[in-house]
Design a protein around this motif. Structure first.
Motif, short mmCIF file in Angstrom:
data_model
loop_
_atom_site.label_atom_id
_atom_site.label_comp_id
_atom_site.label_asym_id
_atom_site.label_seq_id
_atom_site.Cartn_x
_atom_site.Cartn_y
_atom_site.Cartn_z
N HIS A 16 -18.25 165.33 63.80
CA HIS A 16 -19.18 164.29 64.24
C HIS A 16 -19.45 164.39 65.74
O HIS A 16 -20.58 164.12 66.18
N THR A 17 -18.46 164.74 66.52
CA THR A 17 -18.68 164.92 67.95
C THR A 17 -19.66 166.07 68.19
O THR A 17 -20.59 165.96 69.00
N ALA A 18 -19.45 167.17 67.48
CA ALA A 18 -20.37 168.29 67.59
C ALA A 18 -21.78 167.90 67.15
O ALA A 18 -22.78 168.29 67.78
N ALA A 19 -21.88 167.10 66.07
CA ALA A 19 -23.19 166.66 65.61
C ALA A 19 -23.90 165.81 66.66
O ALA A 19 -25.13 165.93 66.84
N GLY A 20 -23.16 164.96 67.36
CA GLY A 20 -23.77 164.17 68.42
C GLY A 20 -24.28 165.03 69.55
O GLY A 20 -25.42 164.83 70.02
N PRO B 1 -16.39 171.09 68.78
CA PRO B 1 -17.08 170.24 69.77
C PRO B 1 -17.28 170.94 71.11
O PRO B 1 -18.30 170.70 71.77
N ALA B 2 -16.34 171.80 71.50
CA ALA B 2 -16.52 172.51 72.77
C ALA B 2 -17.71 173.45 72.69
O ALA B 2 -18.50 173.57 73.65
N GLY B 3 -17.88 174.14 71.55
CA GLY B 3 -19.03 175.02 71.40
C GLY B 3 -20.34 174.25 71.41
O GLY B 3 -21.34 174.70 72.01
N ALA B 4 -20.36 173.08 70.76
CA ALA B 4 -21.57 172.26 70.76
C ALA B 4 -21.88 171.75 72.17
O ALA B 4 -23.05 171.71 72.59
N LEU B 5 -20.87 171.38 72.92
CA LEU B 5 -21.08 170.91 74.29
C LEU B 5 -21.60 172.03 75.18
O LEU B 5 -22.48 171.82 76.03
N LEU B 6 -21.07 173.24 74.99
CA LEU B 6 -21.56 174.39 75.77
C LEU B 6 -23.02 174.68 75.44
O LEU B 6 -23.84 174.94 76.35
N LEU B 7 -23.37 174.62 74.18
CA LEU B 7 -24.76 174.85 73.79
C LEU B 7 -25.67 173.77 74.36
O LEU B 7 -26.81 174.04 74.76
#
Length: 793
Positions: free
Chosen positions: A260-264, A330-336
């Motif tokens: 869910h964090t990554a989705a956000g 989530p770290a990968g989503a934040l980097l993207l």
């Protein structure tokens, strides 16, 4: 209050473990003594005794004629901290999590059960995306894109001056404004991750005890075939709530939190990438944007795969944590997201912000996805229903889909409400969407969704009027039954009317499934109609009917204005309640009652929902019952009121068979069947409650006709065991003035069951039915050591 009848005077040591209900209670109130001592536990949840009973185990001779009372206070698990009042803003997430546990009972359909869980988790995922999209709408679209891009709007809000397009500053380019505004929804997602991680460490990290499965002392020889069946009850007969890993969902919550964090983060990145893609045509910015969009799609598919991959592990204590997934997703989503923000903020001197960002497509797609998932969930629920259906199951097994629809509606009201209010604030005296203000306004779909709220309320007037009329008629019809119950020779019309009206109002609880069904069905239909209207007209309702009959056009304009006000008022009401509860302990306690009911279940669908207090309370009670019976060999009655009866039943299910043979269950004001059995049939349905009756040594249930929450558990006599339900208690205990009751007795409803003389009678009967206490293990060891010492001397 002191018991009205003597306690049992035989059987040996006995413990009465009291568990309070919703709203909480102090140890002093539960034990009827201001001098109480915490015997085990901490400030969050603990066992308390009277100061005079602190050494009861060392002096069993004092308690030959009465049980040792001990109170378990758990209210701080839900309402003890002022910051927890902010959990009210997480209400849609909590409601979605409830839908997971409302599936119909089934046998041998593991695939459908898994599909049901997957669909609920996908609905929960759309709520996270919806909340993030609403934050993006406010920060990126309304503020950074529309208001900062308009000189008139930015001029009226000085704090936006450095972003104004007319000042031609470094931040004036649309991409840079959007990249800066993206910090707001990103921070919101980070806050949700932090809160979930913090509560995960405090609640889900509480590992259930495992040492109580082995009882070192001898098992008593059964005195009857019934007791032999109890002692030999196999573990596999326990329902889901008795499985070793049911109250330990740490692994699932960690995985869902990462997804869910990554989705956000990906939602924020998608808004940025979509805005840049509308401007970029060819060259390297467009090519890089397409690469980033491809990476967004790929990572989004990974998130969906993680959500769908597997559910809870309940048959064993799952101690594994997928640390690589929990950390890197989530770290990968934040980097993207960071790379997308840099790409969006790259200098584009010819880029001008006009109109709105493509919010209609985002919110429309989310609305359709939620509606489709709810319909699919309803189809799966219908397939799960067994041929032998329980007529008392809420909405005939469709309670889960209906509640999931309510969660989506709540999410829409909250997200649309904040967007509408911010748009009204930025637009000054104009009306957003009407083409007469400083900004264009929020997406057209949000205005259509706000416009259907007055229609929904008008539709609810019909069932509301029916309920009022039916309650009034029921109150009149019950007058004869009230006078017959009390057998008064001189009936008082006023007194009879008060008691009958209380009974009729208490019966409104049984009408809740129908009302929920009406609201959910109307929300599904009106949501689809709002999407169709927004996409067909491309304009707000006040403009879409400009060429229609004047009455229709006026009604559409009035519905838009009234709905916008109501949806914004609803959101402000949530915020006001949360703020008041943070400062006012009494209000905080009232709001805590909501969580007592709504957060009993583990977080199996949404990781950002308020945490499950039962993952701490049930192991507490289980360990206490096991440790006391093992140490003393004595008898125990666990006495649960309201929500405490649900905790007591769950704890008894977790006990090993040898311990259950020494435990009696007393429930009063209990929602076990009336609420939990009807709404959660797979876990508290008729089969589960009858199984609890067979596995626990003895069980009695007290209820009143005036109680709006508690009721009978409807477990009949079986196998020589008496029926669980006792006859309904009279409330009030006296009809008029008597010598024993010279003053009028109050109608107690859901409270003060122990004030009824029948309570002490039933408790005494339960204790007398338990097998006699065993000799204390420690006494046997001391006697052996003393004999050994004398022989050596």
């Amino acid at each position: 209050m002191s018991p009205a009848t003597p306690d049992p005077k035989s059987g040996g040591a006995a413990l009465e473990l009291l568990v309070h209900g919703v709203g909480g209670a102090t140890a002093a109130d539960m034990l009827d003594d201001p001098r109480t001592v915490r015997v085990t536990g901490d400030r969050t949840a603990a066992m308390h005794r009277r100061r005079d009973d602190i050494d009861a185990e060392d002096h069993p001779e004092r308690y030959a004629e009465r049980p040792v009372p001990e109170a378990y206070c758990w209210s701080n698990l839900t309402s003890g901290n002022g910051a927890r009042a902010l959990w009210l803003l997480l209400l849609p997430f909590m409601v979605a999590n409830l839908a997971h546990w409302m599936r119909p009972p089934t046998e041998g359909r593991a695939g459908l059960v898994r599909l049901y869980g997957v669909l609920v988790r996908l609905v929960a995922l759309t709520l996270t995306v919806l909340l993030t999209a609403a934050a993006c709408e406010v920060a990126l679209d309304l503020t950074a894109w529309q208001c900062a891009g308009s000189g008139a709007c930015a001029g009226q809000h000085s704090w936006l001056g450095f972003l104004s397009a007319e000042r031609a500053g470094w931040w004036s380019q649309p991409g840079r404004r959007l990249a800066l505004a993206a910090a707001v929804p990103t921070a919101l997602v980070g806050l949700l991750w932090y809160l979930s991680n913090r509560t995960w460490s405090a609640y889900e990290a509480q590992r259930p005890p495992t040492g109580y499965e082995a009882a070192p002392g001898p098992v008593p020889t059964p005195a009857s075939d019934t007791e032999a069946a109890d002692a030999a009850t196999p573990t596999e007969l326990r329902p889901a709530l008795g499985r070793p890993g049911f109250w330990y969902g740490r692994r699932l919550v960690a995985r869902l939190r990462a997804a869910h964090t990554a989705a956000g983060f990906l939602t924020v990145a998608a808004v940025l990438a979509g805005a840049a893609a509308r401007h970029d045509r060819g060259d390297w910015p467009g090519a890089l944007g397409r690469v980033l969009q491809g990476a967004l799609v790929l990572l989004a598919l990974v998130v969906v795969w993680v959500i769908c991959r597997r559910g809870r592990s309940e048959n064993r204590l799952d101690l594994c944590i997928e640390r690589a997934l929990v950390s890197w997703l989530p770290a990968g989503a934040l980097l993207l997201l960071a790379l997308t923000a840099v790409h969006t903020g790259w200098s584009r001197p010819d880029w001008v912000s006009t109109g709105t960002l493509p919010g209609d497509v985002v919110f429309g797609t989310l609305t359709l996805a939620q509606g489709g998932l709810v319909v699919a969930l309803g189809a799966v629920a219908l397939l799960l229903r067994r041929p032998r259906r329980d007529p008392r199951t809420a909405l005939r097994g469709l309670g889960g889909p209906a509640v999931a629809m309510l969660a989506c509606a709540l999410g829409g009201v909250m997200s649309g409400g904040v967007a509408q209010r911010v748009a009204d604030w930025l637009d000054g005296s104009g009306t957003p969407g009407m083409g007469e203000g400083l900004i264009t306004g929020p997406p057209v779909l949000l205005s259509w969704q706000a416009s259907v709220i007055p229609v929904l309320l008008l539709l609810l007037l019909v069932p509301g009027a029916v309920l009022v009329a039916r309650t009034a008629l029921a109150g009149r019809a019950l007058r004869t039954a009230v006078e017959a119950d009390y057998g008064s020779a001189d009936p008082d019309d006023v007194r009879t009317g008060q008691i009958a009206a209380s009974r009729a109002r208490a019966g409104l609880t049984d009408s809740a499934p129908g009302l929920v069904g009406v609201v959910s069905g109307a929300a599904l239909f009106l949501g689809a109609a709002s999407v169709a209207g927004a996409w067909a007209s491309g304009n707000v309702p006040g403009r879409a009917f400009d060429g229609a009959h004047p009455a229709i056009a006026s009604a559409a304009t009035a519905a838009q204005a009234l709905g916008s006000w109501m949806i914004g008022f609803g959101f402000l009401l949530f915020v006001t309640w949360g703020r008041r509860a943070y400062k006012d302990p009494s209000a905080r306690r009232t709001i805590g009652i909501l969580w007592d009911v709504g957060t009993f279940w583990p977080r199996a669908a949404h990781p950002f929902a308020p945490p499950c207090y039962a993952e701490r309370a049930v192991p507490d009670l289980t360990w206490r019952m096991s440790s006391w019976t093992r140490a003393t060999g004595g008898r125990l009655v666990i006495s649960g009121h309201s929500q405490g009866s649900v905790l007591a039943a769950a704890a008894v299910w977790q006990l090993p068979p040898a311990t259950r043979s020494r435990v009696a269950l007393l429930t009063y004001g209990s929602p076990l069947e009336r609420l939990y059995g009807r709404w959660f049939p797979a876990y508290f349905g008729p089969e589960a409650l009858r199984g609890l009756h067979r596995t626990v040594h003895c069980w009695s249930n007290l209820y009143r006709a005036t109680d709006p929450i508690g009721g009978p558990v409807r477990v009949p006599e079986e196998g020589g065991r008496p029926a669980v339900d006792r006859p309904a208690l009279l409330d009030p205990v006296a009809y008029g003035r008597t010598r024993e009751h010279p003053l009028p007795e109050p109608i107690l409803g859901h409270s003060d069951y122990q004030a009824d003389p029948e309570f002490a009678v039933v408790r005494a009967a339960l204790l007398d039915r338990l097998p006699p206490a065993l000799p204390r293990q420690r006494d046997n060891e001391e006697a052996a050591q003393g004999s050994s010492g004398r022989s050596s001397g």
